[in-house]
Scaffold this motif. Sequence first.
Motif, PDB file in Angstrom:
ATOM      1  N   ASP A  40       0.814  -1.211   0.000  1.00 40.19           N
ATOM      2  CA  ASP A  40       0.000   0.000   0.000  1.00 40.19           C
ATOM      3  C   ASP A  40       0.849   1.263   0.000  1.00 40.19           C
ATOM      4  N   CYS A  41       2.049   1.173   0.530  1.00 43.14           N
ATOM      5  CA  CYS A  41       2.920   2.343   0.625  1.00 43.14           C
ATOM      6  C   CYS A  41       3.778   2.541  -0.620  1.00 43.14           C
ATOM      7  N   ASP A  42       4.296   1.452  -1.174  1.00 44.43           N
ATOM      8  CA  ASP A  42       5.309   1.544  -2.231  1.00 44.43           C
ATOM      9  C   ASP A  42       4.663   1.708  -3.614  1.00 44.43           C
ATOM     10  N   TRP A  43       4.241   2.944  -3.918  1.00 38.43           N
ATOM     11  CA  TRP A  43       3.639   3.203  -5.219  1.00 38.43           C
ATOM     12  C   TRP A  43       4.687   3.171  -6.336  1.00 38.43           C
ATOM     13  N   VAL A  44       5.940   3.435  -5.991  1.00 39.70           N
ATOM     14  CA  VAL A  44       7.006   3.402  -6.996  1.00 39.70           C
ATOM     15  C   VAL A  44       7.158   1.980  -7.545  1.00 39.70           C
ATOM     16  N   GLY A  45       7.087   0.987  -6.662  1.00 36.35           N
ATOM     17  CA  GLY A  45       7.181  -0.392  -7.102  1.00 36.35           C
ATOM     18  C   GLY A  45       6.040  -0.775  -8.029  1.00 36.35           C
ATOM     19  N   LEU A  46       4.806  -0.322  -7.709  1.00 41.13           N
ATOM     20  CA  LEU A  46       3.665  -0.610  -8.572  1.00 41.13           C
ATOM     21  C   LEU A  46       3.835   0.010  -9.954  1.00 41.13           C
ATOM     22  N   VAL A  47       4.313   1.249  -9.994  1.00 42.27           N
ATOM     23  CA  VAL A  47       4.539   1.918 -11.280  1.00 42.27           C
ATOM     24  C   VAL A  47       5.623   1.193 -12.071  1.00 42.27           C
ATOM     25  N   ALA A  48       6.711   0.815 -11.411  1.00 44.74           N
ATOM     26  CA  ALA A  48       7.808   0.120 -12.088  1.00 44.74           C
ATOM     27  C   ALA A  48       7.338  -1.218 -12.650  1.00 44.74           C
ATOM     28  N   LEU A  49       6.532  -1.945 -11.875  1.00 44.46           N
ATOM     29  CA  LEU A  49       6.027  -3.246 -12.318  1.00 44.46           C
ATOM     30  C   LEU A  49       5.215  -3.105 -13.599  1.00 44.46           C
ATOM     31  N   HIS A  50       4.325  -2.127 -13.640  1.00 41.74           N
ATOM     32  CA  HIS A  50       3.489  -1.944 -14.830  1.00 41.74           C
ATOM     33  C   HIS A  50       4.276  -1.336 -15.990  1.00 41.74           C
ATOM     34  N   ALA A  51       5.286  -0.558 -15.692  1.00 41.33           N
ATOM     35  CA  ALA A  51       6.137  -0.018 -16.756  1.00 41.33           C
ATOM     36  C   ALA A  51       6.892  -1.142 -17.461  1.00 41.33           C
ATOM     37  N   ILE A  52       7.369  -2.122 -16.693  1.00 42.37           N
ATOM     38  CA  ILE A  52       8.046  -3.284 -17.292  1.00 42.37           C
ATOM     39  C   ILE A  52       7.074  -4.064 -18.167  1.00 42.37           C
ATOM     40  N   PHE A  53       5.837  -4.200 -17.700  1.00 45.62           N
ATOM     41  CA  PHE A  53       4.812  -4.907 -18.481  1.00 45.62           C
ATOM     42  C   PHE A  53       4.566  -4.194 -19.816  1.00 45.62           C
ATOM     43  N   VAL A  54       4.437  -2.891 -19.788  1.00 44.58           N
ATOM     44  CA  VAL A  54       4.220  -2.123 -21.023  1.00 44.58           C
ATOM     45  C   VAL A  54       5.439  -2.223 -21.932  1.00 44.58           C
ATOM     46  N   LEU A  55       6.629  -2.150 -21.364  1.00 42.33           N
ATOM     47  CA  LEU A  55       7.850  -2.293 -22.158  1.00 42.33           C
ATOM     48  C   LEU A  55       7.868  -3.639 -22.872  1.00 42.33           C
ATOM     49  N   ASN A  56       7.464  -4.688 -22.186  1.00 43.06           N
ATOM     50  CA  ASN A  56       7.430  -6.009 -22.812  1.00 43.06           C
ATOM     51  C   ASN A  56       6.461  -6.055 -23.986  1.00 43.06           C
ATOM     52  N   ILE A  57       5.320  -5.383 -23.854  1.00 49.25           N
ATOM     53  CA  ILE A  57       4.357  -5.338 -24.962  1.00 49.25           C
ATOM     54  C   ILE A  57       4.996  -4.719 -26.201  1.00 49.25           C
ATOM     55  N   VAL A  58       5.707  -3.621 -25.999  1.00 45.14           N
ATOM     56  CA  VAL A  58       6.361  -2.935 -27.121  1.00 45.14           C
ATOM     57  C   VAL A  58       7.442  -3.827 -27.742  1.00 45.14           C
ATOM     58  N   LEU A  59       8.265  -4.438 -26.910  1.00 45.65           N
ATOM     59  CA  LEU A  59       9.350  -5.284 -27.417  1.00 45.65           C
ATOM     60  C   LEU A  59       8.812  -6.519 -28.144  1.00 45.65           C
ATOM     61  N   ILE A  60       7.739  -7.093 -27.626  1.00 47.20           N
ATOM     62  CA  ILE A  60       7.130  -8.258 -28.280  1.00 47.20           C
ATOM     63  C   ILE A  60       6.619  -7.873 -29.670  1.00 47.20           C
ATOM     64  N   ALA A  61       5.910  -6.759 -29.741  1.00 42.54           N
ATOM     65  CA  ALA A  61       5.378  -6.313 -31.036  1.00 42.54           C
ATOM     66  C   ALA A  61       6.498  -6.027 -32.027  1.00 42.54           C
ATOM     67  N   MET A  62       7.545  -5.348 -31.585  1.00 47.70           N
ATOM     68  CA  MET A  62       8.669  -5.048 -32.474  1.00 47.70           C
ATOM     69  C   MET A  62       9.353  -6.323 -32.959  1.00 47.70           C
ATOM     70  N   SER A  63       9.467  -7.293 -32.087  1.00 48.77           N
ATOM     71  CA  SER A  63      10.147  -8.545 -32.439  1.00 48.77           C
ATOM     72  C   SER A  63       9.371  -9.321 -33.492  1.00 48.77           C
ATOM     73  N   TYR A  64       8.078  -9.510 -33.267  1.00 52.92           N
ATOM     74  CA  TYR A  64       7.301 -10.316 -34.208  1.00 52.92           C
ATOM     75  C   TYR A  64       7.036  -9.585 -35.520  1.00 52.92           C
ATOM     76  N   LEU A  65       7.008  -8.258 -35.483  1.00 52.33           N
ATOM     77  CA  LEU A  65       6.933  -7.499 -36.736  1.00 52.33           C
ATOM     78  C   LEU A  65       8.183  -7.714 -37.577  1.00 52.33           C
ATOM     79  N   LYS A  66       9.297  -7.844 -36.921  1.00 54.80           N
ATOM     80  CA  LYS A  66      10.556  -8.068 -37.632  1.00 54.80           C
ATOM     81  C   LYS A  66      10.649  -9.486 -38.175  1.00 54.80           C
ATOM     82  N   ILE A  67       9.999 -10.437 -37.508  1.00 53.52           N
ATOM     83  CA  ILE A  67      10.053 -11.839 -37.945  1.00 53.52           C
ATOM     84  C   ILE A  67       9.067 -12.100 -39.075  1.00 53.52           C
TER      85      ILE A  67
END
Length: 448
Positions: A84-111
Amino acid sequence: MGLAVAALLVRALWWLYAYGQLPQPFFYEPSDSFMDWFNTAYWAHDKGAYDSWRTIYPPLSFVVIRLLGKAGCYVGAEGLPARDCDWVGLVALHAIFVLNIVLIAMSYLKIDRRTALPRSFALATGMPMMFALERGNILLLCFTAMLLAYGPLLRSTRLRWMFAGAAVNFKVYLIAAIAAQALKRRWLWVEGALLSTVIIYLLSYGILGAGTPREIVTNITDYSSGFIASQVLDIWYSVTYQPLISLLQGETFPTTAVIGSRTVEIGLVVVPLLTLFGQVSVIVGVIATWLRPEVVPAYRVAFFGTVLALISSEAGGYTETMVILFVFMEPWRGIGRPLAILCCYILCLPGDIAIGYIPPIIRDSFLVGHSVEVQFSIGLGMFLRPGLMILIAIFLSATTVRDVWVDIRAQGWKNRWRYRRDWPLLPGIQRPIPVSATSEAALSRHSG
């Protein structure tokens, strides 16, 4: 199949809105959302991670999570208050998730641009990835490293080594993906990745001050040998049949009284044999790859190492993302590849079919902020998902064996001077000859 994943994802969000919890097979304790991240974060600020918590994570996980959070939230607090206190951790967790979405899309577009959309959507928002997000597991960051190490985005070999080493320092079993590269005679690649693994470990160990190799090995050994399924919920979302086998053995749960001794006896014979068959099929595929490494793509070699590790030891349902990542790089060609791809799409479906019910209980839900009635059920997916993982391994192993056999019959080795130092191993195989000699022979035949 991509549309089916999208439809069930919408259903899961509607279920959350209507009932205050995510549907099965999301985690059965709605108050525990993201707690894999925050439990690890607490021990990242405590020296007892290896002797008290008995973690199997190498030091890198704790170093990274400690950097991606508010240290003050873990002073005298752990568990739910820290989340409940560590909002930075929650933001970082979801930022990594969004980054993965972008990297996945870029990878399969290239393949392959034609199949990029459904495969990217299924992997990025399918059940294994969403389960990793809901649990807040460090696997999300490990997946980023795996994608960059073995995907098509990076050209720099040294950067690939670095990310391959980072992946191992997040999840130890992924060293199998590095070792598998030796099948393609990529000796320098293996040495570079292993050296990166050691360097990253030493740096993270120096920062954390805990996590010796002996502590890690001891904890992994204890974890692997000490797991005993004590209830049906222990097989809720597993990647292997190990929890089911433990449950059937009935050490702490009266399985025989519930389903009968005959069913238990059959299960204890069939299920281990199915797992063994999957492991043997991977080994056969590995041998075929060793015979003709030039025929097998690098991503499938990494797949063999990863899937063998995952079907042999229980690591959680979210680890299916690592297998799906490589399978979705395969073209839709032949028989084995499409079947493996279809199995991956099924694994990505964020839903389950109830075949039995357990009495509901009242639980607090973190995602909606109030108490909800949780309906437990025995899902068909509990028994199918580990089998699908084994089938994927069998399909791609069979494909590899066929490709190698076709290449052997076509005398493909004779035109590959790079592999001239290999052993023929089989009778009637023509050895490679220099390109110049091949050209001269063809010219003489043409002139004659």
